[in-house]
Motif scaffolding. Structure first.
Motif, PDB file in Angstrom:
ATOM      1  N   GLY A 652       0.810  -1.205  -0.010  1.00 57.06           N
ATOM      2  CA  GLY A 652       0.085   0.153   0.000  1.00 57.06           C
ATOM      3  C   GLY A 652       0.630   1.340   0.043  1.00 57.06           C
ATOM      4  O   GLY A 652       0.028   2.413  -0.073  1.00 57.06           O
ATOM      5  N   GLU A 653       2.225   1.045   0.310  1.00 56.86           N
ATOM      6  CA  GLU A 653       3.010   2.256   0.216  1.00 56.86           C
ATOM      7  C   GLU A 653       3.410   2.646  -1.144  1.00 56.86           C
ATOM      8  O   GLU A 653       3.535   1.783  -2.049  1.00 56.86           O
ATOM      9  N   ARG A 654       3.987   3.848  -1.432  1.00 59.60           N
ATOM     10  CA  ARG A 654       4.712   4.266  -2.619  1.00 59.60           C
ATOM     11  C   ARG A 654       6.031   3.783  -2.547  1.00 59.60           C
ATOM     12  O   ARG A 654       6.750   3.651  -1.849  1.00 59.60           O
ATOM     13  N   ALA A 655       6.644   3.491  -3.784  1.00 53.64           N
ATOM     14  CA  ALA A 655       8.001   3.173  -4.105  1.00 53.64           C
ATOM     15  C   ALA A 655       8.737   4.352  -4.044  1.00 53.64           C
ATOM     16  O   ALA A 655       8.498   5.424  -4.340  1.00 53.64           O
ATOM     17  N   PRO A 656      10.086   4.261  -3.810  1.00 49.29           N
ATOM     18  CA  PRO A 656      10.992   5.268  -3.745  1.00 49.29           C
ATOM     19  C   PRO A 656      11.289   5.595  -5.353  1.00 49.29           C
ATOM     20  O   PRO A 656      11.002   4.959  -6.373  1.00 49.29           O
ATOM     21  N   TRP A 657      11.937   6.819  -5.799  1.00 46.38           N
ATOM     22  CA  TRP A 657      11.984   7.484  -6.905  1.00 46.38           C
ATOM     23  C   TRP A 657      10.589   7.628  -7.756  1.00 46.38           C
ATOM     24  O   TRP A 657      11.048   7.381  -8.964  1.00 46.38           O
ATOM     25  N   THR A 658       9.784   7.711  -7.039  1.00 42.22           N
ATOM     26  CA  THR A 658       8.304   7.983  -7.887  1.00 42.22           C
ATOM     27  C   THR A 658       7.639   9.227  -7.446  1.00 42.22           C
ATOM     28  O   THR A 658       6.475   9.315  -6.765  1.00 42.22           O
ATOM     29  N   PRO A 659       8.275  10.415  -8.149  1.00 40.94           N
ATOM     30  CA  PRO A 659       7.448  11.635  -7.788  1.00 40.94           C
ATOM     31  C   PRO A 659       6.092  11.514  -8.377  1.00 40.94           C
ATOM     32  O   PRO A 659       5.967  10.899  -9.543  1.00 40.94           O
ATOM     33  N   LYS A 660       5.145  12.396  -8.011  1.00 44.90           N
ATOM     34  CA  LYS A 660       3.759  12.418  -8.594  1.00 44.90           C
ATOM     35  C   LYS A 660       3.818  13.156  -9.687  1.00 44.90           C
ATOM     36  O   LYS A 660       3.261  12.638 -10.826  1.00 44.90           O
ATOM     37  N   TRP A 661       4.661  14.125  -9.970  1.00 42.39           N
ATOM     38  CA  TRP A 661       4.838  14.894 -11.115  1.00 42.39           C
ATOM     39  C   TRP A 661       6.085  15.226 -11.620  1.00 42.39           C
ATOM     40  O   TRP A 661       7.027  15.511 -10.914  1.00 42.39           O
ATOM     41  N   GLN A 662       6.501  15.070 -12.881  1.00 39.88           N
ATOM     42  CA  GLN A 662       7.748  15.522 -13.323  1.00 39.88           C
ATOM     43  C   GLN A 662       7.081  16.395 -14.889  1.00 39.88           C
ATOM     44  O   GLN A 662       6.082  16.049 -15.414  1.00 39.88           O
ATOM     45  N   GLY A 663       7.837  17.274 -15.044  1.00 40.69           N
ATOM     46  CA  GLY A 663       7.496  18.054 -16.513  1.00 40.69           C
ATOM     47  C   GLY A 663       8.730  18.904 -17.095  1.00 40.69           C
ATOM     48  O   GLY A 663       9.608  19.116 -16.146  1.00 40.69           O
ATOM     49  N   SER A 664       8.398  19.452 -18.130  1.00 41.29           N
ATOM     50  CA  SER A 664       9.745  20.334 -18.457  1.00 41.29           C
ATOM     51  C   SER A 664       8.651  21.264 -19.663  1.00 41.29           C
ATOM     52  O   SER A 664       7.559  20.912 -20.403  1.00 41.29           O
ATOM     53  N   TRP A 665       9.128  22.578 -19.790  1.00 48.97           N
ATOM     54  CA  TRP A 665       8.670  23.469 -20.758  1.00 48.97           C
ATOM     55  C   TRP A 665       9.831  24.016 -21.294  1.00 48.97           C
ATOM     56  O   TRP A 665      10.856  24.720 -21.082  1.00 48.97           O
ATOM     57  N   THR A 666       9.895  24.068 -22.982  1.00 50.43           N
ATOM     58  CA  THR A 666      10.748  24.522 -23.537  1.00 50.43           C
ATOM     59  C   THR A 666      10.241  25.689 -24.535  1.00 50.43           C
ATOM     60  O   THR A 666       8.959  25.424 -25.083  1.00 50.43           O
ATOM     61  N   VAL A 667      10.931  26.863 -24.605  1.00 51.91           N
ATOM     62  CA  VAL A 667      10.651  27.865 -25.364  1.00 51.91           C
ATOM     63  C   VAL A 667      11.677  28.174 -26.281  1.00 51.91           C
ATOM     64  O   VAL A 667      12.996  28.280 -25.887  1.00 51.91           O
ATOM     65  N   GLU A 668      11.595  28.333 -27.698  1.00 52.19           N
ATOM     66  CA  GLU A 668      12.715  28.380 -28.668  1.00 52.19           C
ATOM     67  C   GLU A 668      12.278  29.591 -29.557  1.00 52.19           C
ATOM     68  O   GLU A 668      11.149  29.706 -30.238  1.00 52.19           O
ATOM     69  N   PHE A 669      13.257  30.645 -29.549  1.00 48.12           N
ATOM     70  CA  PHE A 669      12.964  31.941 -30.553  1.00 48.12           C
ATOM     71  C   PHE A 669      14.097  31.925 -31.409  1.00 48.12           C
ATOM     72  O   PHE A 669      15.291  32.008 -30.786  1.00 48.12           O
ATOM     73  N   GLU A 670      13.920  32.239 -32.721  1.00 50.52           N
ATOM     74  CA  GLU A 670      15.063  32.832 -33.532  1.00 50.52           C
ATOM     75  C   GLU A 670      14.713  33.877 -34.647  1.00 50.52           C
ATOM     76  O   GLU A 670      13.449  33.975 -34.802  1.00 50.52           O
ATOM     77  N   ASP A 671      15.700  34.663 -34.822  1.00 49.36           N
ATOM     78  CA  ASP A 671      15.446  35.698 -35.654  1.00 49.36           C
ATOM     79  C   ASP A 671      16.566  36.226 -36.368  1.00 49.36           C
ATOM     80  O   ASP A 671      17.774  35.817 -36.292  1.00 49.36           O
ATOM     81  N   ILE A 672      16.337  37.025 -37.507  1.00 42.85           N
ATOM     82  CA  ILE A 672      17.479  37.637 -38.258  1.00 42.85           C
ATOM     83  C   ILE A 672      17.539  39.017 -38.171  1.00 42.85           C
ATOM     84  O   ILE A 672      16.496  39.616 -38.210  1.00 42.85           O
TER      85      ILE A 672
END
Length: 780
Positions: A652-672
């Motif tokens: 009934g317990e949670r295992a180690p190394w098991t976060p409820k949430w992980q995520g990432s956000w990437t923004v890329e911009f380029e111009d001349i």
């Protein structure tokens, strides 16, 4: 497998700057601005497909995206692949790769839960690929069991790394970089057509660093490392139907190999501090006051313990890849690979005290060879266009050895044994200090498999995939332990012959519905298998046949969708999954030894999502998130808290190394710019919520609070797009966090355990602090 990206680059003036999935920056004719996200082509199912058509939870990262995000090692991939985690122990050979919260230690006899492949060849020991990711075509992270097409030891997923193949054009590329901690790097890449049918590619790269911390006792940095990589590849287009690519790589890593590990002050009490000092005091009630390791701020990048470290890690790999396209449009592919890996590391003081108590000398070797023959049918041509087939044969052999020797220092008997275990003092003084004891494992493994998968096109919109793999596995080995000094607390005499064999059938079923060209929905069921093996760790008493543990199996259910919106400008993908693992292989530490058992049943379930949106031709953003709900369905004999001893029931317990949430956000911009110079900026924000990073036993003191990491890169390119200068930073918020938390070695004899609360002294493997750097690169 080869990851390919096709994108419509926009241009202003006569050049364009490469973005994440784009090709190399080069002068080109002006084209209409792109308003769609890049088409990502993968080979996760042994044939070339758009990622939006693949019914697997998958994240694909192009080689240019790796460079733009400054992802230089496998451990850095988590920033773009939430749910993937790579951590190391005190030994650099102990690399733990996890997907969906499940992984295995890399310095043991346990097989990995996540299969690592380089150019289609299975890499038996993940630690052998912990060096630089240079000149990479792309990386595919497949989540969930992939046993049908990838085979053994892929119960939680696959990381497939593909290097760039030679091309029929002259190209020369180079870069130099410099950053924090006196870190310097270089790479040189050359591509040369030798004839109309023959081309070669050479990669030479290296780096060195002093490391992020300083040892005030040793008066030198800790974490020093240098590495060199050489990779040569040759492409021969023998005919229009027959092509061969050969690759040879060599990598050498050297340094102190020392982990950045510090005591966590909150796990110490006045009593445990007094006990610790007393165990290290040479003259008892005399005038000397023993020193302690640093017990102040674990994130101040200052340590205080005896330091004697030496690391030498060398590997050589050879790959042969032959592809034959027949006149009837069937394709045969034969991939053969050989890898030789040797890792030698000395760690002192292995107990991480200010005194020369003990040095651990470890050696790992692996020589493996594999063969895979694939037969791939043309798409929609069999049975009137109703059937696609992938068939194959596979074989694998590995010779694997581990060796661990303890050399006792001059302080071991006079300080530690005299105070902690006085009954052993006479024997300690009488016995040898060098090679006080050693142990090792010699193992031979072989595996053969037959696999096949068919896609039945029931209608124009409904497909049914049926796949299966039969695997036969055999291992033989011997374990030996020798104790030359009675004060060696790790091992007792043992010499045991070991054997293991097993046959397994794994399979998967997938139903795919494509109501429109922009929507695909799938439901799948798959099984996975991880081989059993032998526990290689030292033990104070002979373990005999208890060292043999059984295979681990799992079942996985998924419901997923792949969608495209806004005329291709936006893609939204999601997967619901549930994985149940039986005979879960658990390696537990009781303060003096490790032991692997099939001790538990585990359930992992959650949601994985990914979105990519080209807001306008210059601006692209992407986001990824993973939610994980973890529960032991059964774990009756889990190790208790160190201060209590014995066992506990963690059902009934949670295992180690098991976060409820992980995520990432990437923004890329380029111009001349008006003068023709191009500029681009990229940010990657990664976050993870609270998780227990203390391994088995669910120690509440080993919970790492959630944190965020911000990486940023700004690049400027000249009008010819040949020269580029970039500045970048990683962990710009300088977040303090532990990648793992573990029990202070010999915590019992040191008197650090608390029988009232069950607690003990814990150590933090410190995450990488803020790093800033700059790079100058050129392409011709």
């Amino acid at each position: 497998m080869i990851l390919i990206t096709r994108r419509r680059m926009f241009a202003c003036s006569a050049s364009a700057i490469a973005l994440a999935w784009g090709g190399s920056a080069a002068a080109q004719d002006a084209q209409p601005p792109s308003t769609t996200v890049d088409e990502i082509v993968v080979t996760a199912q042994k044939r070339t497909q758009n990622i939006q058509d693949v019914p697997i939870s998958i994240i694909a990262i192009g080689g240019d995206a790796l460079e733009a995000a400054k992802i230089e090692r496998v451990a850095d991939l988590k920033v773009l692949a939430p749910g993937l985690e790579v951590t190391r122990g005190t030994q650099i050979a102990n690399q733990r790769i996890q997907i969906r919260g499940v992984g295995s230690a890399g310095n043991s006899g346990i097989e990995p839960s996540v299969g690592l492949f380089l150019d289609g060849v299975y890499v038996a020991r993940p630690a052998s690929l912990m060096g630089n990711l240079v000149d990479i075509e792309g990386v595919e992270v497949l989540r969930g069991p992939q046993g049908t097409l990838f085979g053994r030891n892929t119960t939680m997923g696959v990381i497939s790394i593909n290097t760039r193949a030679p091309a029929f054009e002259r190209a020369l590329e180079g870069a130099v970089s410099y950053g924090s901690w006196d870190t310097a790097g270089y790479r040189a890449i050359g591509n040369l057509p030798l004839s109309d049918t023959l081309a070669a590619r050479l990669v030479v790269a290296g780096s060195r660093t002093d490391g992020p911390a300083y040892n005030d006792l040793a008066q030198e940095p800790i974490g020093q490392r240098s590495d060199v990589l050489v990779r040569a590849s040759l492409r021969w287009d023998i005919s229009d139907q027959l092509r061969w690519i050969g690759r040879l790589d060599h990598q050498h890593i050297a340094g102190d190999g020392a982990p950045h590990s510090e005591l966590i002050p909150s796990t110490l009490t006045p009593t445990s501090i007094a006990n610790f000092r007393a165990r290290l005091d040479r003259d008892g009630a005399g005038p000397e006051v023993a020193e302690l390791p640093d017990i102040s701020d674990p994130f101040d990048e200052r340590l205080y313990h005896f330091q004697k470290g030496d690391l030498k890690d060398t590997q050589v790999g050879v790959t042969s890849d032959l592809t034959w396209d027949f006149a009837n449009r069937w394709r045969a592919r034969y991939i053969a690979g050989y890898r030789d890996w040797t890792n030698e590391q000395a760690e002192g003081d292995v107990l991480l005290t200010p005194y020369d108590l003990a040095t651990r000398n470890a050696r790992f070797t692996s020589q493996s060879i594999s063969h895979e023959l694939q037969f791939i049918s043309p798409e929609r041509e069999l049975m009137g266009g109703r059937l696609d087939l992938v068939l194959g044969l596979y074989s694998f052999e590995e010779d694997y050895t581990t060796y661990d020797r303890t050399d006792l220092g001059f302080d071991y008997c006079d300080r530690f044994i005299r105070n902690a275990l006085p009954a052993r003092l006479a024997g300690c003084l009488a016995g040898p200090l060098l090679d006080a004891g050693h142990n090792g494992l010699v193992q031979e493994a072989s595996s053969v498999a037959l696999f096949g998968e068919g896609v039945v096109h029931l209608t124009d919109t409904l497909d049914l995939t049926l796949g299966a793999r039969y695997t036969s596995e055999e291992k033989t080995g011997s374990i030996y332990q020798i104790r030359n000094n009675t004060a060696d607390l790790l091992r007792g005499p043992e010499n045991t012959e070991l054997a293991y064999e097993d046959d397994q059938l794994t399979y998967r079923l997938i139903s795919t519905w494509t109501p429109t060209s922009d929507v695909m929905v799938y439901a799948s069921y798959a099984t996975g298998y991880k081989a059993g093996g032998f526990e290689n760790a030292a033990s104070t008493t002979p373990l005999g046949q208890d060292r043999v543990f059984d295979p681990e199996t799992n079942e996985n259910w998924e419901l997923g969708t792949r969608t495209s919106w806004l005329d291709g400008a936006l893609t939204l993908n999601g997967t619901l999954y549930r994985t149940e693992i039986e005979d879960f292989q658990v390696r537990s530490w009781d303060g003096l030894r490790f032991l692997t058992r099939n001790a538990a049943s585990l359930r992992q379930q959650g949601v994985e999502t990914e979105a990519r949106w080209r807001i306008d031709p210059r601006l692209v953003t992407s986001a990824r998130a993973a939610y994980l709900d973890s529960e032991y369905l059964s774990y009756p004999d889990a190790p208790n808290l160190p201060g209590f001893g014995g066992t506990q029931d963690l059902a009934g317990e949670r295992a180690p190394w098991t976060p409820k949430w992980q995520g990432s956000w990437t923004v890329e911009f380029e111009d001349i710019l008006p003068n023709g110079w191009g500029w681009s900026v990229r940010s990657d924000l990664y976050f993870v919520t609270d998780q227990n990073v203390g391994g088995d036993g669910n120690n509440p003191d080993a919970i790492q609070s959630g944190y965020s990491l911000l990486n940023l890169r700004l690049a400027l390119s000249d009008p010819s797009a040949r020269w580029q200068f970039s500045v970048y930073g990683q962990n710009l918020f300088d977040e303090d966090y532990c990648t793992s938390i573990f029990v202070q070695a010999y915590d019992g004899p040191f008197g650090l355990r608390n029988a009232a609360t069950g607690s003990t002294a814990l150590r933090c493997t410190v995450g990488t602090p803020r790093f800033v750097g700059a790079e100058l690169s050129a392409r011709f």
